[in-house]
Design a protein around this motif. Sequence first.
Motif, short mmCIF file in Angstrom:
data_model
loop_
_atom_site.label_atom_id
_atom_site.label_comp_id
_atom_site.label_asym_id
_atom_site.label_seq_id
_atom_site.Cartn_x
_atom_site.Cartn_y
_atom_site.Cartn_z
N ALA A 126 -40.17 41.49 2.76
CA ALA A 126 -39.06 40.57 3.03
C ALA A 126 -39.45 39.13 2.71
O ALA A 126 -38.65 38.37 2.15
N ALA A 127 -40.68 38.75 3.05
CA ALA A 127 -41.15 37.40 2.75
C ALA A 127 -41.20 37.17 1.24
O ALA A 127 -40.77 36.11 0.74
N SER A 128 -41.70 38.16 0.49
CA SER A 128 -41.77 38.02 -0.96
C SER A 128 -40.38 37.93 -1.56
O SER A 128 -40.13 37.12 -2.47
N ALA A 129 -39.47 38.76 -1.08
CA ALA A 129 -38.10 38.72 -1.59
C ALA A 129 -37.49 37.34 -1.37
O ALA A 129 -36.77 36.82 -2.23
N GLY A 130 -37.80 36.74 -0.24
CA GLY A 130 -37.31 35.39 0.03
C GLY A 130 -37.87 34.37 -0.95
O GLY A 130 -37.17 33.46 -1.39
N HIS A 131 -39.15 34.54 -1.33
CA HIS A 131 -39.77 33.64 -2.31
C HIS A 131 -39.10 33.77 -3.68
O HIS A 131 -38.89 32.77 -4.38
N TYR A 132 -38.76 35.00 -4.08
CA TYR A 132 -38.06 35.21 -5.35
C TYR A 132 -36.72 34.47 -5.33
O TYR A 132 -36.36 33.77 -6.29
N ALA A 133 -35.97 34.65 -4.24
CA ALA A 133 -34.64 34.05 -4.16
C ALA A 133 -34.73 32.52 -4.17
O ALA A 133 -33.94 31.84 -4.85
N ARG A 134 -35.67 31.97 -3.43
CA ARG A 134 -35.80 30.51 -3.39
C ARG A 134 -36.26 29.94 -4.72
O ARG A 134 -35.82 28.85 -5.14
N ALA A 135 -37.13 30.67 -5.43
CA ALA A 135 -37.56 30.21 -6.75
C ALA A 135 -36.38 30.18 -7.71
O ALA A 135 -36.24 29.23 -8.51
N ALA A 136 -35.52 31.20 -7.65
CA ALA A 136 -34.33 31.22 -8.52
C ALA A 136 -33.42 30.04 -8.21
O ALA A 136 -32.88 29.39 -9.12
N GLN A 137 -33.25 29.76 -6.93
CA GLN A 137 -32.39 28.63 -6.53
C GLN A 137 -32.97 27.31 -7.02
O GLN A 137 -32.24 26.45 -7.54
N LYS A 138 -34.27 27.11 -6.85
CA LYS A 138 -34.91 25.87 -7.28
C LYS A 138 -34.83 25.69 -8.79
O LYS A 138 -34.64 24.57 -9.29
N LEU A 139 -35.01 26.79 -9.53
CA LEU A 139 -34.89 26.71 -10.98
C LEU A 139 -33.50 26.25 -11.39
O LEU A 139 -33.33 25.44 -12.31
N SER A 140 -32.50 26.78 -10.70
CA SER A 140 -31.12 26.40 -11.00
C SER A 140 -30.88 24.92 -10.70
O SER A 140 -30.16 24.23 -11.43
N GLU A 141 -31.47 24.43 -9.61
CA GLU A 141 -31.25 23.06 -9.17
C GLU A 141 -32.10 22.05 -9.95
O GLU A 141 -31.62 20.96 -10.29
N LYS A 142 -33.35 22.41 -10.22
CA LYS A 142 -34.30 21.45 -10.78
C LYS A 142 -34.47 21.53 -12.29
O LYS A 142 -34.98 20.60 -12.90
N GLY A 143 -34.09 22.63 -12.87
CA GLY A 143 -34.24 22.77 -14.31
C GLY A 143 -35.54 23.42 -14.71
O GLY A 143 -36.38 23.80 -13.89
N ASN A 144 -35.75 23.55 -16.02
CA ASN A 144 -36.88 24.33 -16.56
C ASN A 144 -38.24 23.75 -16.22
O ASN A 144 -39.24 24.48 -16.24
N GLY A 145 -38.33 22.46 -15.91
CA GLY A 145 -39.63 21.88 -15.61
C GLY A 145 -40.17 22.25 -14.25
O GLY A 145 -41.35 22.00 -13.97
N TYR A 146 -39.32 22.85 -13.42
CA TYR A 146 -39.73 23.16 -12.04
C TYR A 146 -40.94 24.08 -11.97
O TYR A 146 -41.87 23.84 -11.20
N LEU A 147 -40.93 25.14 -12.79
CA LEU A 147 -42.00 26.14 -12.67
C LEU A 147 -43.38 25.53 -12.91
O LEU A 147 -44.30 25.70 -12.10
N ALA A 148 -43.54 24.82 -14.02
CA ALA A 148 -44.86 24.27 -14.36
C ALA A 148 -45.31 23.26 -13.31
O ALA A 148 -46.49 23.24 -12.91
N LYS A 149 -44.41 22.42 -12.83
CA LYS A 149 -44.77 21.39 -11.87
C LYS A 149 -45.11 21.98 -10.50
O LYS A 149 -46.04 21.54 -9.83
N GLU A 150 -44.36 22.99 -10.10
CA GLU A 150 -44.65 23.61 -8.80
C GLU A 150 -45.94 24.40 -8.84
O GLU A 150 -46.72 24.39 -7.88
N LEU A 151 -46.19 25.09 -9.95
CA LEU A 151 -47.46 25.81 -10.09
C LEU A 151 -48.64 24.84 -10.06
O LEU A 151 -49.67 25.12 -9.43
N LYS A 152 -48.49 23.69 -10.70
CA LYS A 152 -49.55 22.70 -10.70
C LYS A 152 -49.77 22.15 -9.29
O LYS A 152 -50.91 21.92 -8.86
N ARG A 153 -48.68 21.92 -8.56
CA ARG A 153 -48.79 21.42 -7.19
C ARG A 153 -49.51 22.42 -6.29
O ARG A 153 -50.40 22.06 -5.51
N LEU A 154 -49.15 23.69 -6.42
CA LEU A 154 -49.79 24.72 -5.60
C LEU A 154 -51.27 24.86 -5.96
O LEU A 154 -52.12 25.05 -5.08
#
Length: 391
Positions: free
Chosen positions: A311-339
Amino acid sequence: MVGRSIFTRCSFALATFSACIQAEVVDVTGQNFESVVDGSANVLLEFYAPWCGHCKKLAPEYEELGKQFSKDDGIVIAKVDAVAHKDTAVPFDVTAFPTIKWMPKGKTAPSDAEMVNAPRSADGLGKWITDKTGVQARKPAEAPSAVLDLTLETFDSIVMDPTKHALVEFYAPWCGHCKSLAPVYEKLGKVFQAETSVVVAKVDAVEEKDLGGRFGVTGFPTLKYFPAGDGEAEAYGGGRDLKSFVEFLNDKAGTSRTPDGGLAGSAGRLEVLDAVLASRSGLADPLAGLKASLEEAAAKAGYGEEGSDAAASAGHYARAAQKLSEKGNGYLAKELKRLEGLLGGGGGGGGATISAQKRTLFMVRSNILRAFKEFGFGEGGEGETGVQGEL
């Protein structure tokens, strides 16, 4: 000049010296003997031979002892290579190695030295010195152990918990093999300390004889695995190295830990939701309705149990999809770098300061974000700048 084997631990901040704690074992030779054994302090003398196996085994314990006492306490911890400096050793009637003798304060003649009959360990020799002088050993504060110490009173409530997979070491304090295993077992505890379904524990089977008898312990160390649910305990017969222990617990508990305390790249990922991501490949707008599709697939797969890892993982998938929609294509690389920075891999040094539970969360989120990247999301532009992830 007195020869010294010096042990120094210094901490620096911004390249500025801030603290330095020094302790030492004095190397005694024929040249410096009189300046070391001068009657101004009690002196503990170890006479050793470089080829002696027992001396080599004692060496790290003796060096540790040197950290616990100093001349400021009126105590000198010293050693003599009795092969290289035979003339120094002979007057002390050294006939075997190692020989440890005590020269009381105010005395300097070899005939005044007292044979030390104490356990050949830092703790054993330190206790002997304390009993002799009243001076307490200075021991550094130990970090809390990642291995649970169990007693008759706590054993069943922890090990027999049906939600836990437990590996338990039954040991004896005097057991050499147990002492050799201890650092490996402590690392194992740290590897799994963020896994709520896994327990790494130990029992002093000399102190807790009833527990040892209950589980048929006849030698040390004995390791037993207690499965989740109502399964019977089984003897652990695998390797005594960290990798073997980690592989064993991963297999039994369904975890994905690596020997360095990390997580396998597959940890946290869900095949059903990866399939949803893969199905969007090639679409003109792969993000359109993605969050809803992921939540629907998770519900159908039964990932709705509150508090479950799925359930926790499923929530992470859903939130990542939402953030991508809101922030655009640069979100993935920047969030991975932050983590990566939070985990200590990006130069920020954060990995040393976050809890094991937070580290696990960040590693799972990183794995899921990489799943999006693997299926082509986050490509084709930088999107919005200044993205700030959420803990």
